[in-house]
Design an enzyme around this catalytic site. Sequence first.
Site, PDB file in Angstrom:
ATOM      1  N   SER B 325       0.854  -1.057  -0.007  1.00  0.00           N
ATOM      2  CA  SER B 325       0.370  -0.196  -0.370  1.00  0.00           C
ATOM      3  C   SER B 325       0.805   1.559   0.085  1.00  0.00           C
ATOM      4  CB  SER B 325      -0.908   0.362   1.140  1.00  0.00           C
ATOM      5  OG  SER B 325      -1.554   1.327   1.507  1.00  0.00           O
ATOM      6  N   TRP B 328       2.483   1.548  -2.964  1.00  0.00           N
ATOM      7  CA  TRP B 328       1.582   1.970  -4.344  1.00  0.00           C
ATOM      8  C   TRP B 328       1.009   3.837  -3.869  1.00  0.00           C
ATOM      9  CZ3 TRP B 328      -2.961   5.130  -3.832  1.00  0.00           C
ATOM     10  CH2 TRP B 328      -3.930   4.192  -5.174  1.00  0.00           C
ATOM     11  N   HIS B 329       1.493   4.347  -2.483  1.00  0.00           N
ATOM     12  CA  HIS B 329       0.764   5.186  -2.874  1.00  0.00           C
ATOM     13  C   HIS B 329       1.951   6.588  -2.757  1.00  0.00           C
ATOM     14  CE1 HIS B 329      -2.428   4.172   0.320  1.00  0.00           C
ATOM     15  NE2 HIS B 329      -2.677   5.224  -0.121  1.00  0.00           N
ATOM     16  N   GLY B 330       3.010   6.124  -3.456  1.00  0.00           N
ATOM     17  CA  GLY B 330       3.645   6.677  -3.810  1.00  0.00           C
ATOM     18  C   GLY B 330       5.427   6.199  -3.633  1.00  0.00           C
TER      19      GLY B 330
END
Lengths: 352, 474, 83
Positions: B325, B328-330
């Site tokens: 996660s 995925w966010h950055g």
Amino acid sequence: MTLRRLWRDYRPRTLKLTPPAGYTLVLAAAFVAIYVLLIEAVLRVPAVQSRLPAPSVRNQHVDFEIKLQRLREMGSVDCVFLGTSIVDRGLSPADFEQAYQAAAGQPITCFNFGVDGAGEYTGVLLAQYVTRVVQPRLLVFGVSPRLGNDGDGGSLAALPWLKYQQGQFSLHGWLAEHSRLYGYSRPLVNAFFNTLSGDRRAYLDRMILANGFYPTDERITFPIPSGDRGRLERSNYAISEAWLSRLDEMLAFHRPPQTRVVIVEMPVHPVALEGRADRQSDYADSMAAIGARTEAKGVPFFTTNHLEALVADENWADFNHLNATGARVISRWLGERVGEAVEEGAFGALAD
Amino acid sequence: MTITSFSFAGYVLLVLALYYALPRRPQNILLLVASYTFYLTWSWWYALVLAILTLANFALAGRIRAGGTPRRAALWAGVGINLAALAVFKYEDFFVPDLLARLDTWGVESGAGGLSVLLPVGMSFYIVAVISYLIDVYRKQVAPATDLVDFALYMAYFPKLLSGPIERARDFLPRLAAPRVVDNDQLARSFTLIVLGAVRKLVLADTLTLMLPRGVFANPDQFGAPQLIGYLLIYALALYNDFAGYTNIVRGVSGLFGIELAANFATPYFSRNLTEFWNRWHITLSHWLRDYIYFPTSRALLRRNPSRTNVPNLLLPPMLTMLASGLWHGPGWSMLLWGALHGVYLVGERLLALWRPAGPPQHQPRWRQTLAMLFVVTLVVLAWVPFRTPDVPRALEYWQGMLDFSDLRRPTVRVFVVILPALWLDWVQYRRGDELVFLRWPRLAQAALLALAILALFLTSQVDTGAPFVYQGF
Amino acid sequence: MDRTEVKDKIRTFVLNELIRNPGYGLGDDEPMITGGLIDSFSLAYFGVYVEETFDIYIPDTDLTVANLDTLNQMVDRVMQDAS
């Protein structure tokens, strides 16, 4: 048959509204109207209004909005100073009034309506406004040939409120003139959230005097800071035809005895002309051109760059803006000249 | 074209006018054209990348269905292509400079010093959506799309293109095939969602963000503890309202087309445990992570050792899920730290559950529920620090600063003018367990509240976010 | 295997392994996940349990709150594949 089948199979059937639809929206619109009327009423209560900042007429020149408020508060004035920031910070109504009274023997009330960064045409636009609203006897346009290429009036020229004043209707113009909610919401919201523009408005509100003058105690520094140096390098003192036509528009306000116009040269620090022969000659040519135009129209043109009292660095905020000390020198000098002209009968009375 | 602009509103109305005049089949074509036109207003390049990935995935899904041994290979090829595309665009900054430096030390002239690839907006969202589609096709949980228009629309549908919600093909494709009706109720729901979204985004999130001083996350050492704590809470509320507001708007817009989009937020700050939080925060991503990372790893581990207390069984699935996660966010270590922190939270929660028999939180006394909510919010808010700071050292500095009470400056109390309505809005929705609770209010109250919302939207539109006019040098 | 047998096995598993409170009076239609009794992540355990006990594979994406919130729903899901 086929058409009917096609219609049966393919007719649009997504939107299926049954009346009454949108009743809540109509009710909400009524509520909006009620809220707006309530707010308009509250903002018109004098006790409330006296605590509010200057309303916005929706442009980027915050100082202009504050000055507009100051002018409304003054009610009537005899003379108005017009121009850009060089006038805004460079002409002090109080000092002018004092010197004028000493020379002419009668009092006068002046207002500084110079607007920061708005272009030379601003003076013309605002002259139209003030001649209609406060009907001053004297309009003082402070000019500098350096501004020769900046003649369009910037965003003020396109301001719906100003156009509305000139008879061109627009919703924004009407709202800016008549709605308190429209006028106060922007300054209040930005003050509340302490945005940059809110902070700047609060700062200018503290700095700009009741007579519109924005005294600054800044002082020119050497070497010239890089930002100023860039502007100094780019400065061009050759006057353009476009600028001269702006001058003609200023001169057109000269309709004695109702309104008289005075053009005054807003000087530049000697450093602005140093070491560049072309600049010095351009400057001199520009002054001569302005002199010729004003003379042809019978409008007094006061040049100031020769004033010894202004040469000292202590008078300057930067290379082309006077500070409060310099403003006092030039304003007194100008007040005295205009007062003398009245006293000698070259001018009619400038105040009732 | 941004979602909250007048031009977007005008665009939606124009597309709607055409849409309502068409039967279903051309409606999807219209939506596809409208979606790509919308994407083109961002960049032709984005649209091109999306089109290529759409065609590739459409073809791959067909291969996966075809059967035989290449099925698995086609799945891996599909997942690989999508992840590679994401890696190239999203994480290039993270690892390319490293790679170039290494090439340099080996004496290889990469010539890519100026390489900078722009991440197509929305790509992170449509990539994970299409990966779930390929896996579901492989598992035979969804039949591969046979209609390229519908499939392309699944990828590009403009209300969800920029930031989700992340729809599953097996839910979304049938909606595209179904007849759709926009009646009074649907219109009221959509309109309410749009207004709620606009209020969350423009009135709450934007003004809260405005009240965050510049540099508070970049230079936390310049602020005292009361400020750092206060600004972190403001950021937490702003972040939530920003994303929830966006999602509300796009769900409302999609509702006008008669196409439901999944809810993404359900008053997350009222969660009583971390697992509940992840079922209330960015729900479509959480569930994606659960279904495609947590469950497969959990089940694989449990098959090897069916004990609940087995350490890898306890540790690995939550950690892997939350690290994914974060990634995925950055790109960046601070995002990984954020993910790791949430992984640790979840592991902790599971460890506690081993010794304490579970029970429904709502059966617990109210004070315990409230305490649990405060505890969860505290943990979540603390984790937002690395989510927002530019790097890990700054995050550590921020946390450290939150304990240093030598400087007692605090944020302005005016912030409560925004915080209180924000909390009230969530409280009303939470208490009734219904985001559209307002539709149950009497009509007069609805209208009064809507009018207030319109007024608040007007007032916040008066904020000058840009630099003010400053001295231009005349 | 009949439904009662399946239900008994699943109930025992849920009470012992998921809720870890064998004395809890779990209702057949009591929402376990939306009711907060177990978290949705426990469904992974349920998935593996069903695989091993009934030799039925429930895909990950079917391990959802909507499908498996109550004891009866769990039993239905198992019976669906068993038949």
